[in-house]
Scaffold this active site. Structure first.
Site, short mmCIF file in Angstrom:
data_model
loop_
_atom_site.label_atom_id
_atom_site.label_comp_id
_atom_site.label_asym_id
_atom_site.label_seq_id
_atom_site.Cartn_x
_atom_site.Cartn_y
_atom_site.Cartn_z
N GLU A 72 45.18 54.60 43.76
CA GLU A 72 46.50 54.56 44.41
C GLU A 72 47.60 54.63 43.35
O GLU A 72 47.41 54.22 42.19
CB GLU A 72 46.62 53.25 45.21
CG GLU A 72 47.95 53.10 45.93
CD GLU A 72 47.97 51.97 46.95
OE1 GLU A 72 47.05 51.13 46.94
OE2 GLU A 72 48.92 51.93 47.76
N ASN A 108 47.07 54.66 56.76
CA ASN A 108 46.39 53.54 56.11
C ASN A 108 46.96 52.23 56.64
O ASN A 108 48.18 52.07 56.71
CB ASN A 108 46.64 53.60 54.59
CG ASN A 108 46.20 52.33 53.87
OD1 ASN A 108 45.01 52.10 53.69
ND2 ASN A 108 47.15 51.50 53.48
N GLU A 109 46.09 51.34 57.05
CA GLU A 109 46.54 50.01 57.51
C GLU A 109 47.74 50.15 58.45
O GLU A 109 48.82 49.59 58.21
CB GLU A 109 46.82 49.09 56.32
CG GLU A 109 45.57 48.86 55.48
CD GLU A 109 45.65 47.71 54.48
OE1 GLU A 109 46.74 47.18 54.24
OE2 GLU A 109 44.57 47.34 53.95
N TYR A 122 38.82 42.40 51.77
CA TYR A 122 38.92 41.92 50.39
C TYR A 122 38.34 40.52 50.29
O TYR A 122 38.52 39.69 51.19
CB TYR A 122 40.38 41.90 49.92
CG TYR A 122 40.92 43.28 49.61
CD1 TYR A 122 40.67 43.88 48.38
CD2 TYR A 122 41.64 44.00 50.55
CE1 TYR A 122 41.14 45.15 48.09
CE2 TYR A 122 42.12 45.27 50.27
CZ TYR A 122 41.86 45.85 49.03
OH TYR A 122 42.32 47.11 48.74
N GLU A 147 38.35 50.20 51.66
CA GLU A 147 38.94 49.27 50.67
C GLU A 147 38.11 47.99 50.71
O GLU A 147 38.03 47.34 51.75
CB GLU A 147 40.41 48.97 50.99
CG GLU A 147 41.33 50.13 50.68
CD GLU A 147 42.82 49.78 50.81
OE1 GLU A 147 43.18 48.61 50.60
OE2 GLU A 147 43.59 50.70 51.16
N GLN A 172 40.11 48.93 42.97
CA GLN A 172 40.38 50.33 42.87
C GLN A 172 39.73 50.85 41.58
O GLN A 172 39.22 50.08 40.79
CB GLN A 172 41.88 50.58 42.85
CG GLN A 172 42.57 50.14 44.16
CD GLN A 172 44.00 50.64 44.29
OE1 GLN A 172 44.48 51.43 43.49
NE2 GLN A 172 44.71 50.17 45.31
O1 AHR Z 1 44.53 48.04 47.35
C1 AHR Z 1 45.79 47.48 47.41
C2 AHR Z 1 46.37 47.52 48.81
O2 AHR Z 1 45.61 46.73 49.66
C3 AHR Z 1 46.40 48.86 49.49
O3 AHR Z 1 47.49 49.63 49.15
C4 AHR Z 1 46.47 48.48 50.94
O4 AHR Z 1 45.88 49.45 51.77
C5 AHR Z 1 45.75 47.15 50.99
O5 AHR Z 1 46.46 46.22 51.70
#
Ligand code: AHR
Length: 521
Positions: A54, A200-201, A267, A325, A374
């Site tokens: 990103e 995205n999201e 995450y 992600e 990432q």
């Molecule tokens: O990876 C960092 C961020 O986490 C990304 O931009 C977003 O999609 C997520 O919330």
């Protein structure tokens, strides 16, 4: 009392797929397993090893792109050291340009002469200037150098279907005004665009949408993703945040015919998910080790719940789940920009990676794409850079050790292992997965999450005639062992010889806090 607890733990040996309370630590209890090579499973799709890059901090600028900076050896602006390491990793695909960045990205600002491109503010990540030096042509040049495929996330947040459709036309059309413009900008041939993300999201930075609204937007945008005849673009809908099963339900109920994949973001945020993350990437204790690994294991439960919903609407499993992600998210390294999400990467992250990759094997019939967050310098990165310096992280090494998993056949493995427990965190001590590659060689990964005790694993090999096992181990002296620019090889794979095969049984002694990957021949 301790003795009693230990024998109780032995009686309550844990099957890895099950979550039950632990009574004690592993106590040296061995692990037993059966590898069912006679009952092969689905393909472990290579796209599970996709990387996410990103426009965030030094993820692109500095980490990959150095432009005209002649002091760092580069090819067409991309640094040779990082590209070489990624090529070695066989990165199959790179998701770009975000992330949150994608839903504010206007592709026309990233084409044409670099000096004329507008300089914008990266409103999501630190408010720094975004020079737009890396745009569509540079992205495809990076892919060419790495040998990877394209996965572009389109702008649904503040873009339009027309803008998105024209981007796709610019990239893929063999003829027409946009193809001519692409040629004038230096690339006559169309590029392949096998995967495309519809925002995205959308529930968050992509537009704060409710699932009911996002599903209609997804249907609308999807209508304008039109591959050139004879080519394919797989459309990936923006998916749920962690355990938002209503999102998955809504998307599958009303958009399953308009998309090919549905994403999921998860995450690992130790410390009860406190936001912003407070847990330290290094310098932590065993409580934090167990917290993070228990958090990583949560994806098993999430996948069970999301895939059950997908099975209800799509029993043929046409729509894939794209965990595009995932990874650990800690407090940023001291002295770094809080908007840059720069974090050191330790042996604990290696175990998070192996744990997650093993769990994906259980869901390989549905999870056919994933992207760790990432690739360089951001969150759970493969590679860290600082100016001219580059270092490979423990996570990189796990991805390297798991390379044989790419497009191999999953071999089911049932593991019965003692529980490892620390404070309120409990988990099966040993994680594992196995595959057979196209040449017929079986590969077994076993990770020992117990940071203090070795574990002896015996694996009954059903349907494998192998007589020898050899491979590599990744471990370290401390639970937060990590690589620095000054000491880049503190954690790196070593040859592993503590494995034998006799009478169809593989015996392995896993060191504490280790990842072992073996080839069976
Ligand atoms: O990876 C960092 C961020 O986490 C990304 O931009 C977003 O999609 C997520 O919330």
């Amino acid at each position: 009392m301790i003795k009693m607890l230990r024998s109780a733990a032995a009686a309550l040996l844990a099957a890895t797929a099950l979550a039950a309370p632990a009574l004690a630590d592993t106590g040296g209890t061995p692990t037993t397993a059966t590898l069912h090579a006679d009952k092969p499973g689905p393909t472990y799709d290579r796209h599970i090893f996709t990387q996410f890059a990103e426009h965030l901090g030094n993820g692109i600028y500095g980490g990959l792109w150095v432009g005209n900076d002649k002091s760092i050896p580069n090819t067409n602006g991309f640094r040779n050291d990082v590209v070489g390491a990624l090529r070695d990793l066989k990165v199959p695909m790179v998701r770009w340009p975000g992330g949150c960045f994608a839903d504010e990205y206007h592709w026309r600002e990233g084409i044409g002469p670099q000096a004329k491109r507008p300089v914008k503010v990266n409103t999501n990540w630190g408010g720094v200037t975004e020079p737009n030096s890396v745009g569509t042509h540079e992205y495809f040049e990076l892919l060419r150098q790495i040998g990877a495929e394209a996965y572009i996330s389109g702008n649904v947040g503040n873009g339009t279907p027309r803008e998105m459709a024209e981007w796709i036309e610019y990239v893929t059309a063999p003829a027409g005004s946009l193809a001519d413009e692409r040629a004038r900008n230096g690339h006559k041939q169309p590029w392949a665009l096998p995967y495309f993300g519809i925002g995205n999201e959308l529930w968050g930075c992509g537009g704060n949408m409710r699932a009911e609204y996002a599903v209609d937007e997804t249907r609308r945008y999807s209508a304008f993703i039109k591959p050139v005849a004879g080519t394919q673009i797989l459309r990936v809908a923006s998916g749920a945040n962690a355990d938002d099963t209503n999102w998955t339900e809504t998307m599958m109920r009303s958009a399953r015919d308009q998309v090919d994949g549905l994403s999921l973001h998860y995450y690992t945020v130790p410390g009860r998910g406190t936001w912003p993350p407070k847990a330290q990437p290094v310098g932590f204790d065993e409580h934090d080790w167990a917290d993070a690994l228990a958090g990583a294991r949560r994806i098993d439960d999430l996948l069970a719940r999301h895939t059950a919903i997908m099975d209800k609407y799509d029993p043929q499993k046409r729509v894939f789940l794209a965990v595009d992600e995932w990874g650990a998210w800690y407090a940023q390294d001291a002295g770094t920009h809080p908007g840059f999400l720069r974090q050191q990467n330790s042996l604990r992250d290696a175990l998070i990676a192996s744990t997650t990759l093993d769990i994906f094997a259980h869901y390989a019939d549905r999870v056919r794409l994933s992207a760790i967050a990432q690739m360089v310098n951001v969150l759970q990165a493969m590679i860290l850079t600082d100016g001219k310096k580059m270092v490979l992280t423990p996570t990189y090494h796990v991805f390297m050790m798991y390379r044989p998993w790419q497009d191999a056949t999953v071999l089911p493995i049932d593991i019965v292992t003692p529980w490892y427990a620390k404070d309120q965190f409990t988990m099966p001590a040993v994680s594992g997965s196995a595959v057979r590659d196209k040449a017929g060689v079986a590969h077994v990964a076993l990770s020992n999450r117990d940071p203090a005790q070795a574990n002896t694993v015996t694996v009954k090999l059903d349907g494998i005639a192998a007589t020898s096992a050899s491979g590599q181990v990744l471990t370290g002296a401390a639970i937060d062992a990590h690589n620095t620019f000054a000491a880049p090889d503190t954690v790196h794979p070593m040859p592993f010889s503590a494995a034998t095969i006799q009478n169809g049984v593989l015996s392995v002694t896993l060191p504490a806090k280790s990842v072992v990957v073996l080839d069976l021949r």
